[in-house]
Design a protein around this motif. Sequence first.
Motif, PDB file in Angstrom:
ATOM      1  N   VAL A   1      -4.684  -1.563   5.288  1.00 54.28           N
ATOM      2  CA  VAL A   1      -3.697  -0.495   5.142  1.00 54.28           C
ATOM      3  C   VAL A   1      -4.407   0.808   4.725  1.00 54.28           C
ATOM      4  CG1 VAL A   1      -1.672   0.245   3.833  1.00 54.28           C
ATOM      5  CG2 VAL A   1      -1.891  -2.132   4.579  1.00 54.28           C
ATOM      6  N   GLU A   2      -3.962   1.914   5.314  1.00 48.85           N
ATOM      7  CA  GLU A   2      -4.531   3.237   5.092  1.00 48.85           C
ATOM      8  C   GLU A   2      -6.029   3.280   5.375  1.00 48.85           C
ATOM      9  OE1 GLU A   2      -3.397   5.076   1.360  1.00 48.85           O
ATOM     10  OE2 GLU A   2      -1.492   4.031   1.422  1.00 48.85           O
TER      11      GLU A   2
ATOM     12  N   LYS B   1       1.348  -5.764  -5.185  1.00 48.10           N
ATOM     13  CA  LYS B   1      -0.022  -5.304  -4.899  1.00 48.10           C
ATOM     14  C   LYS B   1      -1.002  -5.802  -5.965  1.00 48.10           C
ATOM     15  CE  LYS B   1      -2.456  -1.086  -3.524  1.00 48.10           C
ATOM     16  NZ  LYS B   1      -3.654  -1.069  -4.335  1.00 48.10           N
TER      17      LYS B   1
ATOM     18  N   LEU C   1      -5.460 -10.763   7.140  1.00 46.20           N
ATOM     19  CA  LEU C   1      -6.782 -10.254   7.514  1.00 46.20           C
ATOM     20  C   LEU C   1      -7.878 -11.103   6.872  1.00 46.20           C
ATOM     21  CD1 LEU C   1      -6.427  -6.359   7.091  1.00 46.20           C
ATOM     22  CD2 LEU C   1      -6.093  -7.706   9.152  1.00 46.20           C
TER      23      LEU C   1
ATOM     24  N   GLU D   1      -8.163   1.798   2.587  1.00 47.19           N
ATOM     25  CA  GLU D   1      -8.007   2.320   1.220  1.00 47.19           C
ATOM     26  C   GLU D   1      -7.158   1.434   0.317  1.00 47.19           C
ATOM     27  OE1 GLU D   1      -6.673   6.386   0.175  1.00 47.19           O
ATOM     28  OE2 GLU D   1      -7.004   6.747   2.291  1.00 47.19           O
ATOM     29  N   THR D   2      -5.990   1.069   0.821  1.00 41.07           N
ATOM     30  CA  THR D   2      -5.044   0.329  -0.019  1.00 41.07           C
ATOM     31  C   THR D   2      -5.357  -1.158  -0.051  1.00 41.07           C
ATOM     32  OG1 THR D   2      -3.309   1.955   0.239  1.00 41.07           O
ATOM     33  CG2 THR D   2      -2.588  -0.262  -0.220  1.00 41.07           C
ATOM     34  N   SER D   3      -6.011  -1.651   0.990  1.00 39.21           N
ATOM     35  CA  SER D   3      -6.332  -3.080   1.068  1.00 39.21           C
ATOM     36  C   SER D   3      -7.631  -3.425   0.370  1.00 39.21           C
ATOM     37  CB  SER D   3      -6.478  -3.512   2.523  1.00 39.21           C
ATOM     38  OG  SER D   3      -5.412  -3.083   3.292  1.00 39.21           O
ATOM     39  N   HIS D   4      -8.461  -2.404   0.102  1.00 37.52           N
ATOM     40  CA  HIS D   4      -9.802  -2.613  -0.458  1.00 37.52           C
ATOM     41  C   HIS D   4     -10.661  -3.428   0.507  1.00 37.52           C
ATOM     42  CE1 HIS D   4      -7.445  -1.297  -3.758  1.00 37.52           C
ATOM     43  NE2 HIS D   4      -6.977  -2.473  -4.080  1.00 37.52           N
ATOM     44  N   THR D   5     -10.517  -3.163   1.770  1.00 37.60           N
ATOM     45  CA  THR D   5     -11.233  -3.944   2.773  1.00 37.60           C
ATOM     46  C   THR D   5     -12.108  -3.054   3.648  1.00 37.60           C
ATOM     47  OG1 THR D   5      -9.301  -3.730   4.204  1.00 37.60           O
ATOM     48  CG2 THR D   5      -9.541  -5.811   3.002  1.00 37.60           C
TER      49      THR D   5
ATOM     50  N   TYR E   1       1.211  -6.809   2.069  1.00 37.37           N
ATOM     51  CA  TYR E   1       0.158  -7.651   1.504  1.00 37.37           C
ATOM     52  C   TYR E   1       0.066  -8.992   2.207  1.00 37.37           C
ATOM     53  CZ  TYR E   1      -0.707  -3.661  -1.003  1.00 37.37           C
ATOM     54  OH  TYR E   1      -1.034  -2.354  -1.237  1.00 37.37           O
TER      55      TYR E   1
ATOM     56  N   GLU F   1      -4.885   6.740   9.829  1.00 37.71           N
ATOM     57  CA  GLU F   1      -4.551   6.422   8.444  1.00 37.71           C
ATOM     58  C   GLU F   1      -3.228   5.683   8.278  1.00 37.71           C
ATOM     59  OE1 GLU F   1      -4.141   9.762   5.815  1.00 37.71           O
ATOM     60  OE2 GLU F   1      -4.616   8.555   4.081  1.00 37.71           O
ATOM     61  N   ASN F   2      -2.176   6.193   8.855  1.00 41.42           N
ATOM     62  CA  ASN F   2      -0.892   5.562   8.564  1.00 41.42           C
ATOM     63  C   ASN F   2      -0.470   4.501   9.544  1.00 41.42           C
ATOM     64  OD1 ASN F   2       1.251   5.729   6.468  1.00 41.42           O
ATOM     65  ND2 ASN F   2       0.274   7.704   6.258  1.00 41.42           N
TER      66      ASN F   2
ATOM     67  N   ASP G   1      -5.351  -0.440  -8.562  1.00 42.17           N
ATOM     68  CA  ASP G   1      -5.119   0.824  -7.858  1.00 42.17           C
ATOM     69  C   ASP G   1      -3.629   0.899  -7.536  1.00 42.17           C
ATOM     70  OD1 ASP G   1      -5.050   2.988  -6.191  1.00 42.17           O
ATOM     71  OD2 ASP G   1      -6.015   1.969  -4.511  1.00 42.17           O
TER      72      ASP G   1
ATOM     73  N   THR H   1      -6.616  -2.707  11.198  1.00 41.94           N
ATOM     74  CA  THR H   1      -7.481  -2.549  10.028  1.00 41.94           C
ATOM     75  C   THR H   1      -6.657  -2.862   8.786  1.00 41.94           C
ATOM     76  OG1 THR H   1      -6.851  -0.240   9.649  1.00 41.94           O
ATOM     77  CG2 THR H   1      -8.677  -0.641  11.190  1.00 41.94           C
TER      78      THR H   1
ATOM     79  N   ARG I   1     -10.165   0.929  -3.418  1.00 44.17           N
ATOM     80  CA  ARG I   1      -9.904   2.171  -2.674  1.00 44.17           C
ATOM     81  C   ARG I   1     -11.168   2.695  -1.980  1.00 44.17           C
ATOM     82  NH1 ARG I   1      -5.432   5.440  -1.635  1.00 44.17           N
ATOM     83  NH2 ARG I   1      -4.251   3.798  -2.618  1.00 44.17           N
TER      84      ARG I   1
ATOM     85  N   ASN J   1      -2.354  -7.907   4.777  1.00 48.76           N
ATOM     86  CA  ASN J   1      -3.711  -7.901   4.220  1.00 48.76           C
ATOM     87  C   ASN J   1      -4.236  -9.312   4.019  1.00 48.76           C
ATOM     88  OD1 ASN J   1      -4.128  -5.121   4.046  1.00 48.76           O
ATOM     89  ND2 ASN J   1      -2.923  -4.992   2.179  1.00 48.76           N
TER      90      ASN J   1
ATOM     91  N   ARG K   1     -13.288   4.639   0.367  1.00 48.16           N
ATOM     92  CA  ARG K   1     -13.024   5.918   1.034  1.00 48.16           C
ATOM     93  C   ARG K   1     -13.980   6.213   2.177  1.00 48.16           C
ATOM     94  NH1 ARG K   1      -8.440   9.124   0.026  1.00 48.16           N
ATOM     95  NH2 ARG K   1      -7.933   9.092  -2.177  1.00 48.16           N
TER      96      ARG K   1
ATOM     97  N   PRO L   1       2.803  12.099   8.121  1.00 44.85           N
ATOM     98  CA  PRO L   1       1.886  11.083   8.612  1.00 44.85           C
ATOM     99  C   PRO L   1       2.523   9.984   9.458  1.00 44.85           C
ATOM    100  CG  PRO L   1       2.237  10.828   6.256  1.00 44.85           C
ATOM    101  CD  PRO L   1       2.886  12.107   6.653  1.00 44.85           C
TER     102      PRO L   1
END
Lengths: 341, 406
Positions: free
Chosen positions: A158-159, B305, B56, A177-181, B50, A135-136, B334, A156, A201, B53, A203, A89
């Motif tokens: 992360v992921e 995280k 953001l 996905e990883t940021s929950h955003t 982070y 994604e990456n 997560d 964006t 997460r 993030n 999706r 990736p």
Amino acid sequence: MGRIYRVSLLVFVLCASSLGPIALVQPAARYRAYVSNEYGASITVIDVTSDSVIGTISISGRPGEVRPRGMAVSPDGRTIYVALSDFNPRVETKEDKVVAIDVASNRVVAEYRVGTNPERVALSPDGTQLWAANENAARATGFDLRTGRVLGDFQTGVEPEGVAVSPDGRWVYVTGETSHTVTVIDARELRVLRHFLVAQRPRFVVFSQDGAKAYVSGEIGGAVSVVDAREHRVVQTISLGLDSRPVEMALSLDGRLLFVAGGGTSAVYAVDTTQNRVVRVIRERMGRRPWGIAITPDGSKIYTANGLSDSVSVIDPTNLAVIRSVSVGRGPHSVVIGVVQ
Amino acid sequence: MRVLLVSCLLTFFHSFAQIGEIRVGAVLPPGASPALEAVRNGLRMGEEEYDLNARLLGWRFRVLTATAPTPAAAAQVAERFASQGVSALVGGFADQAPALARVAQARRIPLLNIGDPSDRLRNEACNPYMFHLEASAAMYLDALATWFVRAGLRTWFLVYGGPEGGDLRARARKALLERHFGARIVGEKGVQERAFQEVLQAIRRAQPQVVLLLLPPEAQLAFLGQYERVGLAAQVTGFPYPEAQTRAFFREALARAPRSGGGYRAVLWEAKLDAYGARELNARYLEKFGFPMDPPAWAAYQAVKILFEAVAFTQSKEGGRIRAHLRDPQAVFDVHKGIGVSFRPWDQQLRQPLYLVKLASAKEAWDLASLVGELPAIYRPGTDPVERLDQLGDLKRDSRCRLGGG
């Protein structure tokens, strides 16, 4: 007998012609389900009428290395766009692209470079813009299908994974996905408007038909975030249970039911969107790890792509029950419905 | 309508704007061991991702790092961090966790322990401000017992020593004799020094299927070297202290014992895990540092995280609110393991899956270990996910910690 037949046929054609073009030249649309096989580097094509496999489109001669994952359909249903990447990736390779499949011929007719590691794609309602979650790279890329040029790439979370365009074409939502955003991109101004938090997460994202709401599945949060898509903020969180693992979603034609593929739980959740609560969990005969889900344009069937059982489950949306299972390729990821006119 | 929209947006951004900059203080012992190097890398990557993030969302996220050679010095550093307004502490290596926990409690900020598996910290020495991201010894021992017993390896020999050897021995006995019926301990021996002649003779007589080393990492390596030379056949595994989970340790084990060093080990994380978003996390780390993500790096990254998520979902950098969120039974984190995890309320241990790796000699660090097992299996539709994760470690009824809940 032959003369009578010819006269009858002539009368029929004349009468039919007088009814205007609609009655004569519009045969019923035929639907085909396209299933991306992540580990088979192929797309399985299913005839929706008979639920039989009518073909397999090879995407690459390197199964297990080249991954077809997210897909999108053109507004007229005639073209399928498939996001391709590989298992490396962090390095952009020639495999990182989107390919277009012509539904009538089941052939790859075009390919587009939309940045590294595209995981999911979405089309604007007018079919001119293609959006990909890279994604990456923590980016999303917009691509103009008319000019063949990149419109821009945008930061964006992360992921990034899920991507959807609002019905009016104005907003692009990209989940991190990883940021929950969710990142909101203004597709007209080509700029990031804002980012906001959703369930853990995220999706996948789907807009309601009227564009007033968006639904974002949070796999680890076990929830669907209901977003006011005009104010771009979460207004409610629907809990499906910690172990529900929601991934892809599809709305019924009237928008009253949201079908949520429950990934690792081998279930599909039917959510009443008027009350924002689960009204049915479909488990019986469901394939293992349903990841992708799609509804036919006439609303008659629901298809799930089952990643661990290499199958597609066919669900009757009236009875909310699995009625059939169809074997497909290795590691089904997503499913969309194309239209043959 | 427009007024309402603007008002909502302003309210949202105002709440995040109030956060400003959040700081986390990481206290580590000095030195350049592979485990500590991994921790520093994990913290660095966590801070970069982070902070991105956080930006953001309109705020900032900083990780302050300092070294301290002793527990007393660690407490001083933690005090200094607290004076600088950190919202949480991260650390727990080299027996520094209790000292850090005392500062955390006095300053009312949470401590995330990422380096100490001691069961004492989860029992009689538990602290209401200390949360354990590192798995407990009980979790590791339950996992090892389960894997080997299920594979049909039922007769065990325990070799114990070092400051925690006695505690580990007691918990290993519980894992084998009470929690996983079918196992038998055919011998056990305590060792004081690194002369293992008597132990090796006892193992030869007992003929176990598994030898479990409840020894500090360096003693495990010394044992393996001597065990290899006498040619015994039983499989050898060791207690997975953080230092004993790195690929550098695996390489050394295989160098000293090419045959018997190539066994199975329990780990908190594995760089070859490629599901649940782990592939992407591992790939980012590998690209950034040119080395696979060792478990201590994962623990450090996830500490950042988890704290980011606690701040984001509470919209507060106040230590008390972050702690309350970490303790909240409804809070889910997560950590790239494919299932939402949470801290057990009775001892504040993160319930989470563990992994089993098989070691093999290799030139490249990447190839030194292969992922062969996950415990508990996270895909078990129809079972309660929290109960599933609690298969490893001490349940509330077994705990001597009295933090309540659960």
